[in-house]
Design an enzyme around this catalytic site. Structure first.
Site, PDB file in Angstrom:
ATOM      1  N   TYR A   6      -4.477   9.866  -1.158  1.00 54.18           N
ATOM      2  CA  TYR A   6      -3.103   9.950  -0.666  1.00 54.18           C
ATOM      3  C   TYR A   6      -2.006  10.177  -1.708  1.00 54.18           C
ATOM      4  O   TYR A   6      -1.386  11.231  -1.761  1.00 54.18           O
ATOM      5  CB  TYR A   6      -2.777   8.677   0.122  1.00 54.18           C
ATOM      6  CG  TYR A   6      -3.610   8.513   1.357  1.00 54.18           C
ATOM      7  CD1 TYR A   6      -3.296   9.166   2.536  1.00 54.18           C
ATOM      8  CD2 TYR A   6      -4.744   7.695   1.359  1.00 54.18           C
ATOM      9  CE1 TYR A   6      -4.068   9.012   3.686  1.00 54.18           C
ATOM     10  CE2 TYR A   6      -5.525   7.529   2.493  1.00 54.18           C
ATOM     11  CZ  TYR A   6      -5.178   8.194   3.648  1.00 54.18           C
ATOM     12  OH  TYR A   6      -5.944   8.048   4.769  1.00 54.18           O
ATOM     13  N   GLU A  47       0.831  -1.202   0.000  1.00 54.74           N
ATOM     14  CA  GLU A  47       0.000   0.000   0.000  1.00 54.74           C
ATOM     15  C   GLU A  47       0.864   1.250   0.000  1.00 54.74           C
ATOM     16  O   GLU A  47       0.617   2.199  -0.758  1.00 54.74           O
ATOM     17  CB  GLU A  47      -0.926   0.005   1.213  1.00 54.74           C
ATOM     18  CG  GLU A  47      -1.829   1.241   1.261  1.00 54.74           C
ATOM     19  CD  GLU A  47      -2.542   1.412   2.585  1.00 54.74           C
ATOM     20  OE1 GLU A  47      -3.724   1.817   2.574  1.00 54.74           O
ATOM     21  OE2 GLU A  47      -1.918   1.163   3.640  1.00 54.74           O
TER      22      GLU A  47
END
Length: 324
Positions: free
Chosen positions: A140, A76
């Site tokens: 993000y 991730e």
């Protein structure tokens, strides 16, 4: 602190860093304000918490009272650093931690009842389907490496028009440069909270602000997290903070220092009662360590195979539902 709550000093058995986490979990469950949340599940919540961890000697903050899938968390983080916002690369690696949000949107908008396995498989196999349903918006990674910048384009009818620059600001690259050239700066910051684009995100950033600090040749990192699911999310957030700090330290020829995690709304979901009970019945043990297999040319060139974790012997995984 209530009589039923144990502080880290009450344990008297170990100075293990993980007691900070377990004590916070216990305090949230026993003293937290019970409230209705965005998901409708409900939480118990406290406001304001701090957990510190020393990275010296290769130490890494992996929870030992349950198994943490650190390779999934690492994939991730690498996905964030790529600037990607579509779940397709994650699904192709078997990482499903972001799949529930686009799947939920797909079901709402189409009325379909596809299960997660079939949805992920379709995302991987069908590029057009992935483009339509797999994107999370400017979450993000987009903010980290391509923060949008607008500049004047031309004058028309007396009104100034603006266009978006093809490439925005790469905050991560800027931090690497500033750590190398101006280590004493107080501006080594990576920010994810872009107010103008929050509504376009599948989920506004929870771990929103990272700051780094150099002292005596050691790099420390601090994360401010506006919201943290302590039952499921914290383990990944703490690992990723430490891993990013270690990566930056290696790239900048610095020794790892300390990581400091700060949480604002720290909460446990009401449907995590069994997780809380089981985890609080366990005691932490062990000292996982991380070594790098190589030093890539750039912070953007790491692969999950570059991370070698040793000394990690966690207790069994504890399953719990994710609130979407």
């Amino acid at each position: 602190m209530s009589a039923g709550t144990l502080s880290s000093f009450d344990h008297g058995r170990s100075g293990h860093w993980e007691w900070q986490y377990l004590d916070l979990m216990r305090r949230i469950w026993e003293e937290g304000d019970e409230r209705v949340d965005r998901t409708g599940v409900g939480t118990r919540s406290l406001f304001g918490a701090l957990i510190r961890f020393d990275l010296s000697g290769g130490a890494m903050p992996l929870l030992t009272t349950k198994r943490v899938y650190w390779k999934t968390a690492s994939r991730e983080l690498l996905w964030f650093l790529s600037g990607e916002t579509n779940i397709r690369p994650l699904c192709a690696q078997g990482v499903e931690i972001w799949t529930d949000w686009p799947l939920d949107r797909y079901r709402r908008e189409t009325g379909g009842s596809m299960d997660r396995a079939a949805f992920s498989r379709r995302i991987v196999e069908d590029a057009d389907f992935a483009a339509r349903w797999g994107d999370l918006g400017p979450v993000y990674g987009k903010q980290w490496v391509d923060w949008p910048v607008y500049e004047p384009a031309r004058e028309e009818d007396g009104k100034g028009l603006y266009r978006r620059r093809e490439r925005g600001i790469n905050q991560v690259a800027q931090v690497v440069e500033s750590l190398k050239t101006n280590p004493g700066s107080r501006r080594h910051i990576i920010e994810g909270w872009n107010v103008a684009e929050l509504d376009a995100m599948a989920l506004p950033p929870c771990h929103k602000t990272y700051q780094f600090h150099v002292a005596d040749g050691r790099l420390s990192g601090m994360l401010y997290q506006r919201s943290c699911d302590m039952g499921l999310g914290f383990a990944f957030n703490m690992w990723s903070l430490a891993l990013l700090t270690r990566m930056l330290a290696q790239q900048c020829n610095l020794e790892p220092g300390e990581v400091v995690w700060s949480g604002a709304d720290v909460h446990l979901y009401l449907n995590h009662a069994e997780l809380v009970k089981e985890q609080l019945a366990r005691s932490p043990a062990g000292e996982p360590k991380l070594a790098f297999a190589r030093c890539p040319d750039s912070v953007f060139d790491y692969r999950v195979e570059d991370f070698d974790v040793t000394g990690y012997a966690p207790q069994a995984h504890i399953a719990a539902p994710v609130a979407v």
